[in-house]
Design a protein around this motif. Structure first.
Motif, mmCIF file in Angstrom:
data_model
loop_
_atom_site.group_PDB
_atom_site.id
_atom_site.type_symbol
_atom_site.label_atom_id
_atom_site.label_comp_id
_atom_site.label_asym_id
_atom_site.label_seq_id
_atom_site.Cartn_x
_atom_site.Cartn_y
_atom_site.Cartn_z
ATOM 1 N N ARG A 12 0.803 -1.092 -0.016
ATOM 2 C CA ARG A 12 0.105 0.160 -0.170
ATOM 3 C C ARG A 12 1.004 1.275 0.105
ATOM 4 N NH1 ARG A 12 -3.716 1.127 -2.471
ATOM 5 N NH2 ARG A 12 -4.430 -0.794 -1.792
ATOM 6 N N GLN A 13 1.898 1.229 0.692
ATOM 7 C CA GLN A 13 2.663 2.461 0.811
ATOM 8 C C GLN A 13 3.570 2.636 -0.672
ATOM 9 O OE1 GLN A 13 5.507 2.232 4.020
ATOM 10 N NE2 GLN A 13 6.637 4.002 3.631
ATOM 11 N N LEU A 14 3.880 1.524 -1.265
ATOM 12 C CA LEU A 14 4.342 1.717 -2.666
ATOM 13 C C LEU A 14 3.281 2.237 -3.559
ATOM 14 C CD1 LEU A 14 6.678 -1.282 -2.547
ATOM 15 C CD2 LEU A 14 7.488 0.997 -2.696
ATOM 16 N N PHE A 15 2.279 1.761 -3.556
ATOM 17 C CA PHE A 15 0.940 1.940 -4.396
ATOM 18 C C PHE A 15 0.669 3.517 -4.028
ATOM 19 C CE2 PHE A 15 -1.288 -2.444 -4.734
ATOM 20 C CZ PHE A 15 -0.331 -2.992 -5.479
ATOM 21 N N ASP A 16 0.607 3.862 -2.959
ATOM 22 C CA ASP A 16 0.304 5.362 -2.785
ATOM 23 C C ASP A 16 1.317 6.329 -3.148
ATOM 24 O OD1 ASP A 16 -2.087 4.554 -1.315
ATOM 25 O OD2 ASP A 16 -1.197 4.682 0.643
ATOM 26 N N ALA A 17 2.723 5.885 -3.187
ATOM 27 C CA ALA A 17 3.668 6.705 -3.552
ATOM 28 C C ALA A 17 3.719 6.709 -5.185
ATOM 29 C CB ALA A 17 4.941 5.932 -2.991
ATOM 30 N N ALA A 18 3.320 5.625 -5.741
ATOM 31 C CA ALA A 18 3.269 5.555 -7.021
ATOM 32 C C ALA A 18 2.444 6.459 -7.672
ATOM 33 C CB ALA A 18 3.038 3.888 -7.637
ATOM 34 N N VAL A 19 0.942 6.545 -7.140
ATOM 35 C CA VAL A 19 0.058 7.336 -7.409
ATOM 36 C C VAL A 19 0.529 8.917 -7.390
ATOM 37 C CG1 VAL A 19 -2.119 8.323 -6.608
ATOM 38 C CG2 VAL A 19 -1.933 5.810 -7.236
ATOM 39 N N ARG A 20 1.095 9.306 -6.146
ATOM 40 C CA ARG A 20 1.682 10.555 -6.068
ATOM 41 C C ARG A 20 2.779 11.008 -7.135
ATOM 42 N NH1 ARG A 20 1.580 8.878 -0.897
ATOM 43 N NH2 ARG A 20 3.888 8.702 -0.869
ATOM 44 N N VAL A 21 3.589 10.017 -7.575
ATOM 45 C CA VAL A 21 4.482 10.261 -8.533
ATOM 46 C C VAL A 21 3.702 10.341 -9.878
ATOM 47 C CG1 VAL A 21 6.640 9.350 -9.750
ATOM 48 C CG2 VAL A 21 6.454 9.203 -7.237
ATOM 49 N N LEU A 22 2.866 9.524 -10.033
ATOM 50 C CA LEU A 22 2.165 9.440 -11.429
ATOM 51 C C LEU A 22 1.437 10.840 -11.587
ATOM 52 C CD1 LEU A 22 1.548 8.087 -14.041
ATOM 53 C CD2 LEU A 22 -0.279 6.672 -12.789
ATOM 54 N N THR A 23 0.642 11.138 -10.803
ATOM 55 C CA THR A 23 -0.170 12.494 -10.737
ATOM 56 C C THR A 23 0.508 13.552 -10.956
ATOM 57 O OG1 THR A 23 -0.693 12.642 -8.437
ATOM 58 C CG2 THR A 23 -2.386 11.448 -9.851
ATOM 59 N N ARG A 24 1.861 13.714 -10.079
ATOM 60 C CA ARG A 24 2.846 14.964 -10.038
ATOM 61 C C ARG A 24 3.530 15.019 -11.168
ATOM 62 N NH1 ARG A 24 5.657 14.220 -5.329
ATOM 63 N NH2 ARG A 24 7.230 13.005 -6.725
ATOM 64 N N ASP A 25 4.158 13.873 -11.642
ATOM 65 C CA ASP A 25 5.400 14.045 -12.863
ATOM 66 C C ASP A 25 4.952 12.894 -14.114
ATOM 67 O OD1 ASP A 25 6.973 15.220 -10.769
ATOM 68 O OD2 ASP A 25 7.423 13.073 -9.990
ATOM 69 N N GLY A 26 3.876 12.577 -14.156
ATOM 70 C CA GLY A 26 3.251 11.916 -15.489
ATOM 71 C C GLY A 26 4.062 10.514 -15.369
ATOM 72 N N VAL A 27 3.764 9.934 -16.756
ATOM 73 C CA VAL A 27 4.060 8.570 -16.816
ATOM 74 C C VAL A 27 5.681 8.612 -17.146
ATOM 75 C CG1 VAL A 27 4.063 6.654 -18.792
ATOM 76 C CG2 VAL A 27 2.030 7.875 -18.023
ATOM 77 N N THR A 28 6.357 9.614 -17.610
ATOM 78 C CA THR A 28 7.782 9.542 -17.791
ATOM 79 C C THR A 28 8.385 9.323 -16.575
ATOM 80 O OG1 THR A 28 7.604 11.848 -18.208
ATOM 81 C CG2 THR A 28 7.729 10.549 -20.376
ATOM 82 N N GLY A 29 7.920 10.342 -15.703
ATOM 83 C CA GLY A 29 8.510 10.333 -14.248
ATOM 84 C C GLY A 29 8.249 9.155 -13.491
ATOM 85 N N LEU A 30 7.582 8.135 -13.674
ATOM 86 C CA LEU A 30 7.096 7.401 -12.934
ATOM 87 C C LEU A 30 8.349 5.994 -13.269
ATOM 88 C CD1 LEU A 30 5.136 5.846 -10.911
ATOM 89 C CD2 LEU A 30 3.956 4.866 -12.892
ATOM 90 N N THR A 31 9.059 5.840 -12.224
ATOM 91 C CA THR A 31 10.215 5.087 -12.428
ATOM 92 C C THR A 31 10.365 4.232 -10.777
ATOM 93 O OG1 THR A 31 11.868 6.278 -11.465
ATOM 94 C CG2 THR A 31 11.688 6.379 -13.808
ATOM 95 N N SER A 32 10.964 3.054 -10.919
ATOM 96 C CA SER A 32 10.953 2.159 -9.521
ATOM 97 C C SER A 32 11.770 3.123 -8.542
ATOM 98 C CB SER A 32 11.609 1.096 -9.835
ATOM 99 O OG SER A 32 13.033 1.178 -10.333
ATOM 100 N N ARG A 33 12.979 3.683 -9.276
ATOM 101 C CA ARG A 33 13.596 4.742 -8.218
ATOM 102 C C ARG A 33 12.813 5.883 -7.397
ATOM 103 N NH1 ARG A 33 17.782 3.953 -5.857
ATOM 104 N NH2 ARG A 33 18.849 3.312 -7.410
ATOM 105 N N ALA A 34 11.956 6.646 -8.302
ATOM 106 C CA ALA A 34 11.023 7.726 -8.188
ATOM 107 C C ALA A 34 9.961 7.034 -6.883
ATOM 108 C CB ALA A 34 10.073 8.465 -9.279
ATOM 109 N N VAL A 35 9.306 5.816 -7.210
ATOM 110 C CA VAL A 35 8.160 5.164 -6.437
ATOM 111 C C VAL A 35 8.722 5.074 -4.943
ATOM 112 C CG1 VAL A 35 6.955 3.323 -5.992
ATOM 113 C CG2 VAL A 35 6.976 4.561 -8.154
ATOM 114 N N THR A 36 10.024 4.285 -4.957
ATOM 115 C CA THR A 36 10.643 4.090 -3.509
ATOM 116 C C THR A 36 11.135 5.371 -2.932
ATOM 117 O OG1 THR A 36 12.628 3.492 -4.601
ATOM 118 C CG2 THR A 36 11.386 1.869 -4.420
ATOM 119 N N THR A 37 11.818 6.179 -3.536
ATOM 120 C CA THR A 37 12.319 7.559 -2.843
ATOM 121 C C THR A 37 10.944 8.165 -2.475
ATOM 122 O OG1 THR A 37 13.834 7.867 -4.442
ATOM 123 C CG2 THR A 37 13.244 9.817 -3.399
ATOM 124 N N GLU A 38 10.081 8.303 -3.268
ATOM 125 C CA GLU A 38 8.604 8.767 -2.572
ATOM 126 C C GLU A 38 8.093 7.987 -1.536
ATOM 127 O OE1 GLU A 38 5.511 11.769 -2.530
ATOM 128 O OE2 GLU A 38 7.184 11.628 -3.976
#
Length: 195
Positions: A12-38
């Motif tokens: 859930r923590q990773l899903f929530d982070a991915a959603v934040r990255v995706l809505t903020r940075d778009g598809v191109t910003g959604l990487t595994s590193r961006a998700v774990t950092t978030e």
């Protein structure tokens, strides 16, 4: 990143982070590193719970599909109450919230993700297809209540509503459409189906 700290619900923590990255940075910003950092976790946490990044993304989309299926149950249960237009307007506004629109863009952008989702048994166009199924189920229930014409072509009305609403939402860059605009789409599409 700190080590030795137990995560309560890492998925859930990773899903929530991915959603934040995706809505903020778009598809191109959604990487595994961006998700774990978030998420504030080590990169290995994602790979401990998922085979690879596409496996993670598949699970994320399936989680969102489960939400649509829960929404479909609630919408069918609302049949016979309120107005058909208001029920559908609310359902479409929930379905096409910004996260859902961003995830639809993600599904379109990643071939491997679409392949895995189809293998998991999703609709041909994941999330949008489940949304159409939700609307069709609701319209069928309303037809049983006599609030939709018995001659109404539900198999055409449901995807028409989904397509028109999807276009309405994707045309907006900064904010979702007003409820009145969504309701206007609903009432226009259903004009000949409401007795």
């Amino acid at each position: 990143m700190p080590t030795g700290v137990a995560l309560q619900d890492p998925r859930r923590q990773l899903f929530d982070a991915a959603v934040r990255v995706l809505t903020r940075d778009g598809v191109t910003g959604l990487t595994s590193r961006a998700v774990t950092t978030e998420a504030g976790v080590a990169k290995g946490v994602l790979h401990r719970h998922f085979a690879d990044f596409d496996d993670f993304l598949t699970a994320l989309v399936l989680d969102r599909i489960a939400r649509v299926e829960a929404q479909a149950t609630a919408l069918r249960d609302a049949a016979g109450t309120g107005t058909v237009a208001d029920n559908l307007t609310g359902a479409l506004m929930t379905l096409f919230e910004p996260v859902m629109v961003a995830i639809v863009v993600l599904v379109i952008a990643r071939d491997e993700l679409r392949t895995r989702l189809r293998a998991a048994g999703t609709a041909r166009f994941p999330l949008v297809g489940e949304g159409a199924t939700m609307i069709a189920g609701y319209l069928t229930a309303e037809r049983d209540h006599g609030r939709i014409s018995s001659e109404a072509d539900i198999d055409t009305l449901a995807p028409t509503l989904i397509g028109a609403a999807h276009l309405l939402y994707t045309e907006r860059q900064d904010s979702p459409p007003e409820p009145a605009a969504v309701r206007r789409v609903v009432t226009t599409v259903l004009a000949s189906a409401v007795p």
